[in-house]
Design a protein around this motif. Sequence first.
Motif, PDB file in Angstrom:
ATOM      1  N   TYR A  57     -76.557 120.728  28.453  1.00 52.24           N
ATOM      2  CA  TYR A  57     -77.768 120.154  29.027  1.00 52.24           C
ATOM      3  C   TYR A  57     -78.581 119.475  27.934  1.00 52.24           C
ATOM      4  CZ  TYR A  57     -76.868 122.200  33.511  1.00 52.24           C
ATOM      5  OH  TYR A  57     -76.298 122.496  34.723  1.00 52.24           O
TER       6      TYR A  57
ATOM      7  N   LYS B  67     -89.099 113.403  31.598  1.00 52.65           N
ATOM      8  CA  LYS B  67     -87.645 113.427  31.459  1.00 52.65           C
ATOM      9  C   LYS B  67     -86.996 113.199  32.821  1.00 52.65           C
ATOM     10  CE  LYS B  67     -84.427 117.111  30.553  1.00 52.65           C
ATOM     11  NZ  LYS B  67     -84.100 118.236  29.702  1.00 52.65           N
TER      12      LYS B  67
ATOM     13  N   THR C 159     -78.941 112.164  31.348  1.00 51.03           N
ATOM     14  CA  THR C 159     -80.334 112.570  31.162  1.00 51.03           C
ATOM     15  C   THR C 159     -81.054 111.546  30.295  1.00 51.03           C
ATOM     16  OG1 THR C 159     -79.762 114.898  31.283  1.00 51.03           O
ATOM     17  CG2 THR C 159     -81.859 114.378  30.239  1.00 51.03           C
TER      18      THR C 159
ATOM     19  N   ASP D  54     -89.087 121.172  26.978  1.00 53.66           N
ATOM     20  CA  ASP D  54     -88.223 121.889  27.923  1.00 53.66           C
ATOM     21  C   ASP D  54     -88.349 123.393  27.701  1.00 53.66           C
ATOM     22  OD1 ASP D  54     -87.289 119.794  29.332  1.00 53.66           O
ATOM     23  OD2 ASP D  54     -85.326 119.702  28.382  1.00 53.66           O
TER      24      ASP D  54
ATOM     25  N   LEU E 170     -81.645 118.141  26.010  1.00 55.98           N
ATOM     26  CA  LEU E 170     -83.006 118.686  25.985  1.00 55.98           C
ATOM     27  C   LEU E 170     -84.040 117.614  25.689  1.00 55.98           C
ATOM     28  CD1 LEU E 170     -82.172 121.910  23.963  1.00 55.98           C
ATOM     29  CD2 LEU E 170     -82.666 121.755  26.412  1.00 55.98           C
TER      30      LEU E 170
ATOM     31  N   ASN F 211     -84.356 110.994  28.176  1.00 63.37           N
ATOM     32  CA  ASN F 211     -85.418 111.814  27.608  1.00 63.37           C
ATOM     33  C   ASN F 211     -86.762 111.088  27.614  1.00 63.37           C
ATOM     34  OD1 ASN F 211     -84.456 114.373  27.120  1.00 63.37           O
ATOM     35  ND2 ASN F 211     -83.301 113.669  25.336  1.00 63.37           N
TER      36      ASN F 211
ATOM     37  N   GLU G 153     -83.484 113.538  34.946  1.00 65.09           N
ATOM     38  CA  GLU G 153     -82.129 114.086  34.950  1.00 65.09           C
ATOM     39  C   GLU G 153     -81.389 113.615  36.189  1.00 65.09           C
ATOM     40  OE1 GLU G 153     -82.010 118.496  33.689  1.00 65.09           O
ATOM     41  OE2 GLU G 153     -84.110 117.984  34.053  1.00 65.09           O
TER      42      GLU G 153
ATOM     43  N   ASP H 163     -88.909 115.617  35.428  1.00 69.33           N
ATOM     44  CA  ASP H 163     -89.536 116.795  34.830  1.00 69.33           C
ATOM     45  C   ASP H 163     -89.201 118.059  35.614  1.00 69.33           C
ATOM     46  OD1 ASP H 163     -90.629 116.305  32.448  1.00 69.33           O
ATOM     47  OD2 ASP H 163     -92.709 116.162  33.125  1.00 69.33           O
ATOM     48  N   GLY H 164     -87.957 118.162  36.020  1.00 74.23           N
ATOM     49  CA  GLY H 164     -87.500 119.372  36.696  1.00 74.23           C
ATOM     50  C   GLY H 164     -87.761 119.410  38.188  1.00 74.23           C
TER      51      GLY H 164
ATOM     52  N   LEU I 288     -83.113 126.614  32.817  1.00 74.72           N
ATOM     53  CA  LEU I 288     -83.724 125.476  32.137  1.00 74.72           C
ATOM     54  C   LEU I 288     -84.772 124.895  33.075  1.00 74.72           C
ATOM     55  CD1 LEU I 288     -83.789 123.487  29.754  1.00 74.72           C
ATOM     56  CD2 LEU I 288     -81.982 122.200  30.874  1.00 74.72           C
ATOM     57  N   ASN I 289     -86.014 124.891  32.638  1.00 77.79           N
ATOM     58  CA  ASN I 289     -87.143 124.415  33.451  1.00 77.79           C
ATOM     59  C   ASN I 289     -87.126 125.017  34.858  1.00 77.79           C
ATOM     60  OD1 ASN I 289     -88.055 122.871  31.320  1.00 77.79           O
ATOM     61  ND2 ASN I 289     -86.753 121.143  31.889  1.00 77.79           N
TER      62      ASN I 289
END
Length: 508
Positions: A114, A248, A272, A120, A116, A274, A250, A310-311, A98-99
Amino acid sequence: MNYNHADYQEYEDERTISYFNAVRDNNHTVHIGSAWIIIIDRDRTIKTVELNKENMTIGKKGDIEIISAIVSKIHGRFLKKDGEYYYKDEGSLNGSELNGIQICNPLERASGLYCLGDGDVIRIMVPGDPANPENVLIIYTKQPVANAKWKYIDLNKQNGVLEIGRNVRGYGLFIDSMQASKHHARIVRSGTNYTIIDENSLNGVSVNGNLIQGYHTLSNFDVVGIANTKIIYLDGYIVFNVAPKGVKLEVRDISKVVPGVKHPILNHVTLTVNPCELVAVIGGSGAGKTTFVNCINGYEPATEGQVLLDGLDIIKNYKRLKSRIGNVPQSDELYDYLTVYDFLLFTAKLRLTTDVSSDERINRVNTVLEIMGLKEHQKKLIKKLSGGQKKRVSIAMELVSDPDIFFLDEPTSGLDPETETLLMKQLKSLSVNFSKTIIVITHTLQNIHLFDKIIFLAPGGKLCYYGTPATAIKFFEVRTISEAYEKVKNNIEYFVDKYSKYSRGELA
Ligand SMILES: Nc1ncnc2c1ncn2[C@@H]1O[C@H](COP(=O)(O)OP(=O)(O)OP(=O)(O)O)[C@@H](O)[C@H]1O
Ligand SMILES: [Mg+2]
């Protein structure tokens, strides 16, 4: 600064048109609650599938069929819960990313749920073999696809060079964000490969979640991140999201331990947020709200766990991510003897990238004054402003550099109820109309219905609820959220445990 759709018409070759017209929505209606996935598998055609059931599997034999030798029969699952979609790997052989981050536990060969967010990217890859033609890419999107904004550019048509940045017009990829440098990066052909080069941009270029040093040779399905834009490389094409919204956040299992204090002051929090959500952090005094927010905004790292924006890991990449984050502390840090206008212009000089012209700075200040409803006060000395107006200047100050996410610690403390409502509505408008993700610590609940989600912390920094205000009422079995404070105080472990089951989908 608006994106001009005409700029991209030239890139809409036949592939683009047939793929991206798959879902056509001429009225530009936003389908609340709807979501789609865009799948690119062995066929190299792009399939768009609406997630029209609450529980849908993907795989060779899944509800949504994926054509690839490396995908398991039932590879993963999309679940809808409390208005959000989640992805879970079902113990597949090759796992799911994921990402850019592998989400499967290699021992259990399965993943948790997870949550979303729009844009993503899920990849199914043969480990260590990025060029394998059986690899699969899935993009999760909340927007009807034709309307939105996933486009193609054929790199071969660009004489093998593609410029990317804030100042690119016509040929090239224009990035509509103050986070992007004028000439941010370029993609160049070298033999049969394409390489992305970071042109000394201020905020950098990431590939699959890691910032690159100078350049990176692209493999199929590499996910390049520049400011707010994701660019996916595939067979000499790039697929990119033109005007993605928000960011996003997380939070993965963070805790905070401080010397001299026996128990953690923040205890295993996972959630998370969004893009474009307005989220309240609530809980009794001393519960750990400020501690939590300071851990997730990059100020004071947690002692355990990870926070991703964003990851990207917020601590490892803080220098680069700083400009995407707006922090509004509890006490306003303003200059009393400047006018509102001069103060914001001064902020613009300090915070915007050096390649921003003085005209662009003035435009930005005027836009921000407009957004925050401060036009009529712009000539006043900050000293003369009311509490509510000062708070709006504090938010405006952060807004100058156009961050994607805001953190505010009790912005309404000391304000009368009417001014508080006005400010909360302004925050709501920033999230909805200007695509900001906003996290607000608050003690007052009169406007709680404006929030998309609430984070309820119990003493010891324990998470006992995260979800919509409406569901909170059912979760705590109360009539109003204020009743939950007393209930939680007397039953901390009960609610922590109940929430943990709820978040794993074990409660109805
Ligand atoms: N650096 C530190 N060292 C020791 N204890 C700390 C430290 N920082 C916070 N704490 C303690 O952790 C707990 C949580 O503090 P925090 O300020 O996060 O609470 P809060 O929920 O924001 O409270 P309030 O609503 O009163 O602002 C408190 O008991 C506080 O005394
Ligand atoms: Mg506090």
